[in-house]
Design an enzyme around this catalytic site. Structure first.
Site, PDB file in Angstrom:
ATOM      1  N   TRP A  22     -45.580 -32.006  57.621  1.00  0.00           N
ATOM      2  CA  TRP A  22     -44.421 -32.709  57.689  1.00  0.00           C
ATOM      3  C   TRP A  22     -44.463 -34.081  57.754  1.00  0.00           C
ATOM      4  O   TRP A  22     -45.224 -34.782  58.425  1.00  0.00           O
ATOM      5  CB  TRP A  22     -43.330 -32.187  58.836  1.00  0.00           C
TER       6      TRP A  22
ATOM      7  N   ASP B 202     -43.465 -44.914  53.565  1.00  0.00           N
ATOM      8  CA  ASP B 202     -44.175 -44.065  54.512  1.00  0.00           C
ATOM      9  C   ASP B 202     -44.656 -43.027  54.012  1.00  0.00           C
ATOM     10  O   ASP B 202     -43.703 -42.105  53.639  1.00  0.00           O
ATOM     11  CB  ASP B 202     -43.202 -43.848  55.817  1.00  0.00           C
TER      12      ASP B 202
ATOM     13  N   HIS C 245     -46.002 -48.071  66.326  1.00  0.00           N
ATOM     14  CA  HIS C 245     -45.048 -47.180  66.134  1.00  0.00           C
ATOM     15  C   HIS C 245     -43.777 -47.244  67.052  1.00  0.00           C
ATOM     16  O   HIS C 245     -43.901 -47.396  68.253  1.00  0.00           O
ATOM     17  CB  HIS C 245     -45.413 -45.657  66.304  1.00  0.00           C
TER      18      HIS C 245
ATOM     19  N   ARG D 211     -51.080 -48.895  63.592  1.00  0.00           N
ATOM     20  CA  ARG D 211     -49.832 -48.751  64.174  1.00  0.00           C
ATOM     21  C   ARG D 211     -49.758 -47.237  65.007  1.00  0.00           C
ATOM     22  O   ARG D 211     -49.097 -46.384  64.754  1.00  0.00           O
ATOM     23  CB  ARG D 211     -48.843 -48.494  62.870  1.00  0.00           C
TER      24      ARG D 211
ATOM     25  N   TYR E  40     -38.445 -35.955  53.689  1.00  0.00           N
ATOM     26  CA  TYR E  40     -38.254 -36.514  54.921  1.00  0.00           C
ATOM     27  C   TYR E  40     -37.760 -38.020  54.842  1.00  0.00           C
ATOM     28  O   TYR E  40     -38.289 -38.725  53.862  1.00  0.00           O
ATOM     29  CB  TYR E  40     -39.964 -36.781  55.236  1.00  0.00           C
TER      30      TYR E  40
ATOM     31  N   GLU F 234     -49.894 -43.157  63.759  1.00  0.00           N
ATOM     32  CA  GLU F 234     -49.044 -42.840  64.691  1.00  0.00           C
ATOM     33  C   GLU F 234     -49.438 -41.520  65.301  1.00  0.00           C
ATOM     34  O   GLU F 234     -48.879 -40.831  66.179  1.00  0.00           O
ATOM     35  CB  GLU F 234     -47.590 -42.728  64.068  1.00  0.00           C
TER      36      GLU F 234
ATOM     37  N   HIS G 193     -35.282 -49.123  58.676  1.00  0.00           N
ATOM     38  CA  HIS G 193     -35.609 -47.801  57.552  1.00  0.00           C
ATOM     39  C   HIS G 193     -34.317 -47.824  56.655  1.00  0.00           C
ATOM     40  O   HIS G 193     -33.153 -48.008  57.012  1.00  0.00           O
ATOM     41  CB  HIS G 193     -35.657 -46.687  58.054  1.00  0.00           C
TER      42      HIS G 193
ATOM     43  N   HIS H  70     -46.064 -40.269  55.116  1.00  0.00           N
ATOM     44  CA  HIS H  70     -46.059 -39.397  56.595  1.00  0.00           C
ATOM     45  C   HIS H  70     -47.170 -38.378  56.245  1.00  0.00           C
ATOM     46  O   HIS H  70     -46.906 -37.143  56.268  1.00  0.00           O
ATOM     47  CB  HIS H  70     -44.771 -38.647  56.376  1.00  0.00           C
TER      48      HIS H  70
ATOM     49  N   GLU I 123     -47.805 -46.739  54.401  1.00  0.00           N
ATOM     50  CA  GLU I 123     -47.917 -46.143  55.669  1.00  0.00           C
ATOM     51  C   GLU I 123     -48.517 -44.697  55.849  1.00  0.00           C
ATOM     52  O   GLU I 123     -47.927 -44.014  54.983  1.00  0.00           O
ATOM     53  CB  GLU I 123     -46.726 -46.124  56.653  1.00  0.00           C
TER      54      GLU I 123
ATOM     55  N   ASP J 183     -37.488 -41.300  68.837  1.00  0.00           N
ATOM     56  CA  ASP J 183     -38.184 -40.311  69.540  1.00  0.00           C
ATOM     57  C   ASP J 183     -39.080 -40.861  70.680  1.00  0.00           C
ATOM     58  O   ASP J 183     -39.733 -39.821  71.446  1.00  0.00           O
ATOM     59  CB  ASP J 183     -38.763 -39.135  68.772  1.00  0.00           C
TER      60      ASP J 183
ATOM     61  N   ASN K  15     -42.196 -35.798  70.908  1.00  0.00           N
ATOM     62  CA  ASN K  15     -40.884 -35.092  70.306  1.00  0.00           C
ATOM     63  C   ASN K  15     -41.173 -33.759  69.979  1.00  0.00           C
ATOM     64  O   ASN K  15     -42.314 -33.353  69.477  1.00  0.00           O
ATOM     65  CB  ASN K  15     -40.646 -36.013  68.992  1.00  0.00           C
TER      66      ASN K  15
ATOM     67  N   GLU L 142     -41.745 -51.776  64.256  1.00  0.00           N
ATOM     68  CA  GLU L 142     -40.997 -50.837  64.065  1.00  0.00           C
ATOM     69  C   GLU L 142     -39.840 -50.536  64.999  1.00  0.00           C
ATOM     70  O   GLU L 142     -40.189 -50.852  66.146  1.00  0.00           O
ATOM     71  CB  GLU L 142     -41.411 -49.224  63.739  1.00  0.00           C
TER      72      GLU L 142
ATOM     73  N   ARG M 201     -38.298 -50.418  55.406  1.00  0.00           N
ATOM     74  CA  ARG M 201     -39.172 -49.119  54.761  1.00  0.00           C
ATOM     75  C   ARG M 201     -38.018 -48.358  53.897  1.00  0.00           C
ATOM     76  O   ARG M 201     -37.074 -48.228  54.325  1.00  0.00           O
ATOM     77  CB  ARG M 201     -39.632 -48.348  56.017  1.00  0.00           C
TER      78      ARG M 201
END
Ligand code: CS2
Ligand code: MG
Length: 420
Positions: A420, A228, A330, A301, A160, A280, A123, A230, A254, A334, A38, A357, A148
């Site tokens: 991010w 998550d 994961h 994951r 996010y 991920e 999600h 992130h 996560e 994307d 991505n 997922e 999630r």
């Protein structure tokens, strides 16, 4: 049997995908893989076309392990997301060829089914607790047993994953002058730029436990819920969050920490029994090993598409099995349908599988890349056709040319850079 051509197809049926098609000298026998990274798609496509494809012509596609070792160890320069995604695309296409040649689905070649269906999660998101609750109710009605949950954080613009769908959570933003949630411009020159979000840990750490208190209160204990992070917290912040979420019995928490922080998982473990998932942003089994051998996480994951494909993931799954860690590969929007199919074939053959997922692809993706796993009553299935069961329609792919796109970026309120 010999490889005669490695075709790299970059297409944008709503978002960019890099597809690898390996052709052989056996008439009609080819394999399809996914090599999408991505926001850096053309770097992988170039690595494949310029550096990897010439090495493969004339080789026996049956020798997956040897080709994997050659592409990993041969260049001297190890790993990283671009090389490991390119390698994954090749690996997946080779497993597809092996299955087609054997007349067997890939899950059979990996050891055969260990279960009848693959437990999947989706999600839910919203701008406040009630919106998240409504979205979780919709997902339960659609058959999901695990959801999630992400929510907008008061004062944090563009938090996010609040869009709800897995597609939204893994979205990239096409280049657009001034495209910024917070009004802050990344470069300030009015040129092409990613969306920039604002994020502060204090309101986030206050909000997330309250979200799960609300959801448990309204939805009860039966539905499995999780969150998550992130990779946005420091070790002590993550420990606090995991501890405060304990009463709500998350399926897992996560990606609490950045991928470099492996030893810091000890700190979270020392403070909480909330199950932890991570991986991920990992690129090899060596990223996973410290977390597995010390039992610092409960779910590994990784993204099959960024660690070199099925070959590497099955090794990681076997190491994880030894330490009672389950898999949760994961599966965002994307990565393409071939990689989602690879996930599910491996899930079927993995004794210590935990959860998968998933996303629902839009019609244009099904048109260009048919054969994605199917979802019914909480579980995923894959085709029993030989190989992975996915394909690429090259004519349809040509209708959707590549469009430059970036992942969003995040900055703190004072303007400093954040993950991010
Ligand atoms: C996310 C991803 O699915 C997830 O768990 O963390 O959507 C991630 O943001 C994207 O894959 C990034 O490309
Ligand atoms: Mg994630």
């Amino acid at each position: 049997m010999k490889i005669t051509e490695v075709r790299v197809i970059v297409t944008c049926p709503t978002r960019n995908y890099v597809v690898v098609k390996i052709l052989t000298d056996e008439p009609g026998l080819y394999g399809v893989g996914d090599a999408t990274l991505n926001g850096r798609e053309l770097a992988v496509a170039t690595a494949l076309k310029e550096h990897i494809a010439p090495l493969l012509i004339g080789r026996d596609p049956d020798r997956i392990e040897d080709i994997w070792q050659m592409l990993f160890r041969g260049p001297y320069w190890r790993g990283g997301p671009v090389q490991m995604t390119a390698l994954a695309g090749i690996d997946i296409a080779l497993w597809d060829i092996k299955g087609k040649r054997a007349g067997m689905p890939v899950y059979s070649l990996l050891g055969g089914k260990t279960r009848d269906g693959v437990l999947a999660y989706t999600h839910a998101g919203g701008s406040d607790f009630n919106e998240v609750e409504d979205d979780v109710r919709r997902k339960i009605a659609a058959g999901f047993k695990v959801v999630r949950c992400q929510v907008a954080i008061p004062g944090n613009a563009g938090t996010y994953g609040t869009g709800g769908g897995a597609e939204a959570a893994s979205a990239t933003w096409r280049e657009q002058p001034g495209n910024s949630h917070s009004g802050r411009s990344a470069w300030g020159d009015g040129g092409p730029m990613p969306m920039v979000e604002t994020w502060e840990p204090a309101p986030y750490l206050r909000t997330i436990p309250r979200l799960f208190a609300h959801l448990r209160d309204q939805l009860g204990d039966e539905i499995e819920l999780f969150h998550d992070v992130h990779e946005r917290l420091t070790p002590i912040q993550a420990a606090r969050l995991a501890k405060e979420l304990e009463p709500y019995h998350l399926f897992f928490l996560e990606d609490c920490l950045r991928p470099e922080h492996k030893e810091s998982f000890r700190l979270i473990r020392n403070h909480s029994t909330t199950p932890l998932a991570m991986g991920e942003l990992f690129h090899s089994r060596w990223d996973c090993v410290p977390l597995l051998t010390e039992q610092l996480i409960d779910f590994i994951r990784c993204d099959l598409g960024h660690i070199g494909g099925i070959t590497e993931a099955q090794k990681i799954a076997h190491i994880a099995e030894t330490f009672y860690v389950q898999t949760a590969w994961h599966g965002p929007g994307d990565i393409g349908p071939a990689m989602h199919a690879a996930n599910v074939h491996l899930d079927f053959a993995t004794a210590n599988f935990g959860i998968q997922e998933m996303v629902s692809f839009p019609a244009q993706v099904h048109e260009v890349l048919p054969g994605a796993p199917t979802f019914e009553r909480g579980y995923l299935q894959v085709s029993d056709k030989p190989g992975l069961g996915t394909d690429v329609n090259e004519e349809a792919a040509a209708k959707y040319p590549y469009e430059r796109a970036y992942l969003p970026m995040t900055r703190r309120a004072d303007g400093s850079m954040m993950d991010w």
